[in-house]
Design an enzyme around this catalytic site. Structure first.
Site, PDB file in Angstrom:
ATOM      1  N   SER A 112       0.864  -1.210  -0.122  1.00 37.82           N
ATOM      2  CA  SER A 112      -0.229  -0.191   0.241  1.00 37.82           C
ATOM      3  C   SER A 112       1.087   1.383  -0.100  1.00 37.82           C
ATOM      4  O   SER A 112       2.093   1.034   0.480  1.00 37.82           O
ATOM      5  CB  SER A 112      -0.534   0.843   1.306  1.00 37.82           C
ATOM      6  OG  SER A 112      -1.445   1.373   1.030  1.00 37.82           O
ATOM      7  N   HIS A 281     -13.401  -2.601   0.516  1.00 32.91           N
ATOM      8  CA  HIS A 281     -12.181  -1.753   1.526  1.00 32.91           C
ATOM      9  C   HIS A 281     -12.521  -2.636   2.781  1.00 32.91           C
ATOM     10  O   HIS A 281     -12.352  -2.514   4.698  1.00 32.91           O
ATOM     11  CB  HIS A 281     -12.095  -0.512   1.870  1.00 32.91           C
ATOM     12  CG  HIS A 281     -11.113   0.397   1.868  1.00 32.91           C
ATOM     13  ND1 HIS A 281     -10.031   0.420   0.814  1.00 32.91           N
ATOM     14  CD2 HIS A 281     -10.585   0.965   2.999  1.00 32.91           C
ATOM     15  CE1 HIS A 281      -8.866   0.849   1.383  1.00 32.91           C
ATOM     16  NE2 HIS A 281      -9.384   1.051   2.335  1.00 32.91           N
ATOM     17  N   ARG A 284     -14.242  -1.223   5.647  1.00 33.49           N
ATOM     18  CA  ARG A 284     -14.270  -0.020   6.501  1.00 33.49           C
ATOM     19  C   ARG A 284     -14.903   1.076   5.620  1.00 33.49           C
ATOM     20  O   ARG A 284     -13.732   1.827   5.957  1.00 33.49           O
ATOM     21  CB  ARG A 284     -12.482   0.116   6.922  1.00 33.49           C
ATOM     22  CG  ARG A 284     -12.040  -1.419   6.605  1.00 33.49           C
ATOM     23  CD  ARG A 284     -10.148  -1.333   6.837  1.00 33.49           C
ATOM     24  NE  ARG A 284      -9.368  -0.275   7.474  1.00 33.49           N
ATOM     25  CZ  ARG A 284      -9.578  -0.041   9.091  1.00 33.49           C
ATOM     26  NH1 ARG A 284     -10.019  -0.661   9.681  1.00 33.49           N
ATOM     27  NH2 ARG A 284      -9.354   0.951   9.193  1.00 33.49           N
TER      28      ARG A 284
END
Length: 387
Positions: A112, A281, A284
């Site tokens: 990420s 996600h 989230r």
């Protein structure tokens, strides 16, 4: 390869309990929680577990092979490590540990933009065999710098993130005052004192930082939590124009993560993307959205021949992986599951988790009589899918 499988922790449920006992509550809640009342977090897994498989017991069977080809690379299993932000906050050096474990097990690893390991470090650990997930920067200059760094580190598959157009409302993170470093409230200090292994690891590793973004962050910037940093540094919503600009610049494989409807998939095809990852996600961002498995039933028949369709979210076992593959996924990704392994068992927690998942998936394939992961679709009981 040396085995690191620990029979004391044969499931993610065992790893979860161990990890929770070793981590400060604010770190565990960042890893395990979702947004609002966590409806979609639970739905991701519950919908996957409604899927049923049909076994074939009286046919010839020569064994199961998990080997999977994806974008010209051959992996030992059809699952990879999803991009996770702030990994070093949850457990010191966890990003590096998981990258090394993925290399040792010949599995896919994705970094990420807001992880706590740099592009260059992960490129070195993986010998360039990694994917990079891009949070789209507000400025094109920063975008191009990140893309150039990823390419120079050996990355050939770029993942554009689509499912974070706004910062989510996560009550547990708000209450915990999550920041980098964590806000020194009395509650947080007590939690850290009660987690000596985590605390000692952090002292040795140094405070967790956004290593890829470190040189671009003004010194002394005080971030209450990830969302404030994201809102200031990144533009949030991914648009067609942004996709087109990246497609023109990026010469490798291009994937969009967070697609859950055919209209967005059409845009991906229009701009010549190579794959999409169905994802919310990890529950989230949108608490009232669909689970990850449900969109697969529309996307796979319509777009499966045009690009690779992958899935992320809700999987905690080899059986969960098998269910997603049976529903048409070309590949699967997990974020929380490998992280729970590292948080529970440290340096070799990723190795243990990958061995465990391979054992579980192998058992399911052998039980139903499936020789290759691509043939799991033939074992799907259509009436069981939670449409």
């Amino acid at each position: 390869m040396q085995t690191h499988f620990n029979s004391e922790y044969p499931s993610v449920e065992h790893l979860r309990a161990k990890a929770k006992s070793r981590m400060p509550a604010f770190a565990y809640e960042y890893l395990a929680s979702g947004c609002f009342t966590e409806v979609n977090l639970a739905r991701n897994t519950s919908d996957i577990r409604q899927v049923q498989l049909q076994p074939w017991y009286l046919r010839d069977f020569d064994g199961a092979d998990q080997t999977t080809e994806l974008f010209g690379e051959t992996y030992d299993a059809p699952f990879g490590v999803a991009p996770v932000g702030l990994q070093g906050l949850m457990w010191p050096n966890s990003c590096q540990y998981l990258a090394q474990a993925a290399v040792d097990h010949n599995l896919q690893f994705t970094l990420s933009t807001v992880s706590t390991a740099s592009i260059e470090d992960i490129g070195q650990i993986t010998n360039g065999r990694f994917w990079f997930q891009l949070y789209h920067p507000a400025e094109e200059e920063l975008r191009d710098k990140l893309l150039d760094r990823a390419w120079e580190a050996g990355c050939r598959t770029l993942v554009m993130l689509a499912d974070t157009p706004t910062f989510a409302y996560r009550p547990k993170e708000i209450r915990n005052g999550l920041s980098i470093p964590p806000r020194m409230t009395l509650r947080n200090i007590c939690q850290m004192m009660m987690s000596p292994a985590w605390a000692m690891g952090q002292l040795a590793a140094g405070k967790p930082e956004f290593q890829t973004m470190k040189n671009y962050i003004p010194k002394g910037l005080n971030m209450k939590h990830l969302g404030l940093f994201m809102n200031k540094t990144f533009s949030g919503r991914l648009t067609e124009n942004k996709i087109a600009a990246i497609r023109e610049k990026w010469k490798g494989n291009l994937v969009v993560k967070g697609v859950v409807n055919p209209a967005d998939a059409e845009i991906a095809v229009k701009h010549g993307l190579d794959g999409l990852i169905v994802s919310n996600h990890g529950g989230r961002q949108l608490d009232r959205g669909q689970s990850t498995i449900v969109p697969m039933y529309k996307l796979v028949p319509e777009f499966g021949g045009k690009l690779k369709i992958m899935i992320d979210g809700g999987m905690y076992s080899g059986a969960d992986i098998a269910s997603c593959l049976a529903c048409g996924a070309d590949f699967t990704f997990m974020g929380r599951t490998p992280m729970l392994g590292v948080c529970a068992l440290g340096k070799y927690g990723g190795h243990h988790t990958f061995e465990m998942l391979k054992k579980q998936l192998q058992q399911v394939m052998e039980q139903v009589g499936c020789s290759k992961v691509s043939k799991l679709r033939e074992h799907l009981i259509a009436e069981s899918v939670p449409v």
